[in-house]
Design a protein around this motif. Sequence first.
Motif, PDB file in Angstrom:
ATOM      1  N   GLU A   1      28.763 101.481  48.833  1.00  0.00           N
ATOM      2  CA  GLU A   1      27.395 101.992  48.983  1.00  0.00           C
ATOM      3  C   GLU A   1      26.879 101.864  50.416  1.00  0.00           C
ATOM      4  N   SER A   2      27.123 100.708  51.008  1.00  0.00           N
ATOM      5  CA  SER A   2      26.613 100.481  52.356  1.00  0.00           C
ATOM      6  C   SER A   2      27.239 101.474  53.337  1.00  0.00           C
ATOM      7  N   LEU A   3      28.569 101.638  53.258  1.00  0.00           N
ATOM      8  CA  LEU A   3      29.252 102.526  54.203  1.00  0.00           C
ATOM      9  C   LEU A   3      28.880 103.991  53.960  1.00  0.00           C
ATOM     10  N   MET A   4      28.801 104.408  52.690  1.00  0.00           N
ATOM     11  CA  MET A   4      28.415 105.797  52.413  1.00  0.00           C
ATOM     12  C   MET A   4      26.975 106.047  52.875  1.00  0.00           C
ATOM     13  N   GLY A   5      26.174 104.975  52.884  1.00  0.00           N
ATOM     14  CA  GLY A   5      24.788 105.092  53.346  1.00  0.00           C
ATOM     15  C   GLY A   5      24.685 105.415  54.828  1.00  0.00           C
ATOM     16  N   THR A   6      25.761 105.218  55.571  1.00  0.00           N
ATOM     17  CA  THR A   6      25.731 105.527  57.008  1.00  0.00           C
ATOM     18  C   THR A   6      26.106 106.990  57.277  1.00  0.00           C
ATOM     19  N   THR A   7      26.530 107.736  56.251  1.00  0.00           N
ATOM     20  CA  THR A   7      26.915 109.133  56.446  1.00  0.00           C
ATOM     21  C   THR A   7      25.694 110.051  56.294  1.00  0.00           C
ATOM     22  N   TRP A   8      25.920 111.344  56.355  1.00  0.00           N
ATOM     23  CA  TRP A   8      24.812 112.298  56.227  1.00  0.00           C
ATOM     24  C   TRP A   8      24.392 112.508  54.767  1.00  0.00           C
ATOM     25  N   ILE A   9      25.130 111.894  53.821  1.00  0.00           N
ATOM     26  CA  ILE A   9      24.854 112.072  52.400  1.00  0.00           C
ATOM     27  C   ILE A   9      23.597 111.310  52.002  1.00  0.00           C
ATOM     28  N   ASP A  10      22.723 111.946  51.214  1.00  0.00           N
ATOM     29  CA  ASP A  10      21.497 111.276  50.764  1.00  0.00           C
ATOM     30  C   ASP A  10      21.642 110.702  49.359  1.00  0.00           C
ATOM     31  N   ASP A  11      22.329 111.435  48.514  1.00  0.00           N
ATOM     32  CA  ASP A  11      22.366 111.092  47.086  1.00  0.00           C
ATOM     33  C   ASP A  11      23.666 110.339  46.803  1.00  0.00           C
ATOM     34  N   VAL A  12      23.563 109.015  46.773  1.00  0.00           N
ATOM     35  CA  VAL A  12      24.730 108.150  46.570  1.00  0.00           C
ATOM     36  C   VAL A  12      24.512 107.379  45.272  1.00  0.00           C
ATOM     37  N   ARG A  13      25.345 107.668  44.290  1.00  0.00           N
ATOM     38  CA  ARG A  13      25.187 107.017  42.983  1.00  0.00           C
ATOM     39  C   ARG A  13      26.340 106.045  42.795  1.00  0.00           C
ATOM     40  N   VAL A  14      26.055 104.832  42.417  1.00  0.00           N
ATOM     41  CA  VAL A  14      27.097 103.809  42.378  1.00  0.00           C
ATOM     42  C   VAL A  14      27.184 103.127  41.022  1.00  0.00           C
ATOM     43  N   TRP A  15      28.387 102.632  40.755  1.00  0.00           N
ATOM     44  CA  TRP A  15      28.584 101.739  39.616  1.00  0.00           C
ATOM     45  C   TRP A  15      29.445 100.560  40.062  1.00  0.00           C
ATOM     46  N   SER A  16      29.404  99.487  39.295  1.00  0.00           N
ATOM     47  CA  SER A  16      30.207  98.317  39.629  1.00  0.00           C
ATOM     48  C   SER A  16      31.621  98.517  39.107  1.00  0.00           C
ATOM     49  N   SER A  17      32.556  98.621  40.056  1.00  0.00           N
ATOM     50  CA  SER A  17      33.957  98.896  39.734  1.00  0.00           C
ATOM     51  C   SER A  17      34.785  97.743  40.253  1.00  0.00           C
ATOM     52  N   PRO A  18      35.901  97.367  39.644  1.00  0.00           N
ATOM     53  CA  PRO A  18      36.540  98.006  38.498  1.00  0.00           C
ATOM     54  C   PRO A  18      35.858  97.678  37.162  1.00  0.00           C
ATOM     55  N   ASN A  19      35.803  98.686  36.318  1.00  0.00           N
ATOM     56  CA  ASN A  19      35.271  98.539  34.973  1.00  0.00           C
ATOM     57  C   ASN A  19      36.105  99.422  34.057  1.00  0.00           C
ATOM     58  N   PRO A  20      37.246  98.913  33.580  1.00  0.00           N
ATOM     59  CA  PRO A  20      38.199  99.761  32.854  1.00  0.00           C
ATOM     60  C   PRO A  20      37.581 100.477  31.649  1.00  0.00           C
ATOM     61  N   SER A  21      36.527  99.917  31.081  1.00  0.00           N
ATOM     62  CA  SER A  21      35.972 100.571  29.892  1.00  0.00           C
ATOM     63  C   SER A  21      35.146 101.810  30.266  1.00  0.00           C
ATOM     64  N   ASP A  22      34.684 101.897  31.504  1.00  0.00           N
ATOM     65  CA  ASP A  22      33.953 103.095  31.949  1.00  0.00           C
ATOM     66  C   ASP A  22      33.898 103.078  33.465  1.00  0.00           C
ATOM     67  N   ASP A  23      34.998 103.475  34.103  1.00  0.00           N
ATOM     68  CA  ASP A  23      35.080 103.342  35.564  1.00  0.00           C
ATOM     69  C   ASP A  23      34.517 104.579  36.248  1.00  0.00           C
ATOM     70  N   GLY A  24      33.209 104.718  36.105  1.00  0.00           N
ATOM     71  CA  GLY A  24      32.518 105.837  36.737  1.00  0.00           C
ATOM     72  C   GLY A  24      32.485 107.088  35.891  1.00  0.00           C
TER      73      GLY A  24
END
Lengths: 400, 400
Positions: B87-110
């Motif tokens: 999240e922090s690194l993607m926040g430095t790009t031109w992208i505004d909409d960054v959606r995150v989940w806590s990974s690894p999560n084998p039961s629902d990995d994104g």
Amino acid sequence: MTSLSAPSKPVPPPSRGFPVEEFEARTAAAQDLMSAAGMDALLLTTEPEVRYFTGFQTLFWLSPTRPWFVVVPSSGKPVAVIPSIGESLMGTTWIDDVRVWSSPNPSDDGVSLLVETIAELVDAGGTVGVPMGPETHIRMPANDFEIVRERLEQQRSMAFLDATNIVSGLRMVKSENEIAKIAHVCGIVSGAFENIGSLLSVGDTEQEAFAKFRIDILQRGADDVPYLVGSTGPGGFDDIIKSPTERIIGEGDLLLFDTGSVYDGYFSDFDRNYAFGSADDAAKRAYDVVWRSTEAGLAAVRPGATTSDLWAAMMAVLEEGGSLGNNVGRMGHGLGMQVTEWPSNTQSDNTVLQEGMVLTLEPGLSWAPGKMMVHEENLVVRADGPQMLSRRAAPELPIL
Amino acid sequence: MTSLSAPSKPVPPPSRGFPVEEFEARTAAAQDLMSAAGMDALLLTTEPEVRYFTGFQTLFWLSPTRPWFVVVPSSGKPVAVIPSIGESLMGTTWIDDVRVWSSPNPSDDGVSLLVETIAELVDAGGTVGVPMGPETHIRMPANDFEIVRERLEQQRSMAFLDATNIVSGLRMVKSENEIAKIAHVCGIVSGAFENIGSLLSVGDTEQEAFAKFRIDILQRGADDVPYLVGSTGPGGFDDIIKSPTERIIGEGDLLLFDTGSVYDGYFSDFDRNYAFGSADDAAKRAYDVVWRSTEAGLAAVRPGATTSDLWAAMMAVLEEGGSLGNNVGRMGHGLGMQVTEWPSNTQSDNTVLQEGMVLTLEPGLSWAPGKMMVHEENLVVRADGPQMLSRRAAPELPIL
């Protein structure tokens, strides 16, 4: 500390490659698991999977152009189905049956040859296992995989099953030959970290610092340093997977380097934290909390404990130390042919530790808003506890 | 020779990263192609695809654990759906909409977050493009991709289409900013090759020779040397994708080094051949044939010609020189964010060359049984022909 220490001096590099017996043992073990799972063949497409069963080792995998396949039948040696550019090199491995086609060929890039090979090795109505679960992907065009699958399903009444557990179960437990390679590169990187004070200084850019450290690891005998990330920042930073920038390192900066270096196809993966010139008490305290969290993780390592036990032991120290949570998602993982492998040290992973598993412990602490501290060590699970592969980080934040 | 030469002296490194306008242009161009193809969104899962549209650059991709997604909607900026560790690194790009989940999560990995995101960006009944063709793969567990696809197909009546041509069509033509990065690393590697005589000597093992060359390239300013393969052998060799061994280099050996080195995420990819001490006439003649084959390829480079024209021009010289065929499957390819990219110089590829395409020319000759010789150069297609990015190999086999 119950753990055995890693050697503090360089030891001679272990010999490269593996005896044929090791590939025979891997294949036999896979075939036992396949039989128990009702699987008549494994279809493998990624670099570590192919290398694990054949010994085929080349950086050529970096090119995404050509697919490579290995089929592990229910008995006998694996069969390689590969682009002809790899025929000579595959011919040097223990594999006898190497089938090649001229690639790239977008109209049939190994698809027919692969279907034919599986149809020959597996009876009609049989089953083919492919790793399709966590931490896997299928390294071939999705359209082509669909064709292979449909042809075998429709023309040969075969069924495709998920083989993730077979491959992960085997690869999680390392042989002594594998452990020796990981130990060797961990020793090299430990030496580089211990010498870092003579390498870096205030006034270096991050890019210069990364370059000097990478070159130092190579000069100490690593084959490559494919993974080197890190951060610097005044009093800390919040990003632990960053590439270096033109930022100039200043007095009072914290530095994190995290490297996965390689010897003969096996990785180290650990990090170290430093301060330039001075550090404030909050940073020193954060370092101490994460160091003690690692100690707690080490104390919990023994066959029969679980990855979730390790997680809980490390987390207890972090919470007591005032953790604001963190975004890493786990606190360590398996290590070997890849910089990260199964299992994951998470609250719910619950993988039972076995002798010969090589793991990282990697507690991470958000110790202030925008401030992350991560420690990482590498170990192998032995009958009586952890044996260190990395040389343990200093108990107090080193000031360069 | 109609080609423009590459600079013979080091030039200052180009600035890192790209202006926001470049990402806007890439995204707008993709959206035009998507619109023409009836595609309402692109779903991207691999490192170069994600980096191309966001600028997100990290070695963390080496870890296979976590999937990363970018969705390019029919209008507006791409949306990142990524593990929280990024999240922090993607926040430095031109992208505004960054959606995150806590990974690894084998039961629902994104999976749920990705389905939700696409369902929000694409109307029910719409289409989602995914690269599924040549030189692509889907970098996420196959089981999870299946779930994403089924949910969107069944709950939202969406259809999945192959988007390979959209991504390859865009990436094949480089911007001047991209070309500058490739030119820079080509210049660094050219310098290293030209200096190799002072670096290597008879008596080195292959491993020592590889290590010295890799370190030299890094000291000259490359960020990394992810690809370095080669061979040595008395009077020649037949394997051009090999890792180094403990073999000791002897008088009369031929040496091939082929490296993909990197500056700011862009690759060089070319090789050089040398002889130690002396070479026999057959080897010198083979070198001459392959060198002239490259010349013929260079002479054929112009906008409007095809990759198959380049292949034919190079092959004519090889056949006249007595080629026994070869196993490489093509004679060069695209080059950029990956060490090999679309297109391929093959008999049937027929990609039309456009200004700004960066290509390798890579003729290979089996000049005797068990003896391969491959030359490679890097160039950019300009209005009036090729501009060299690598400094042209010596016209005669260099003797070290």
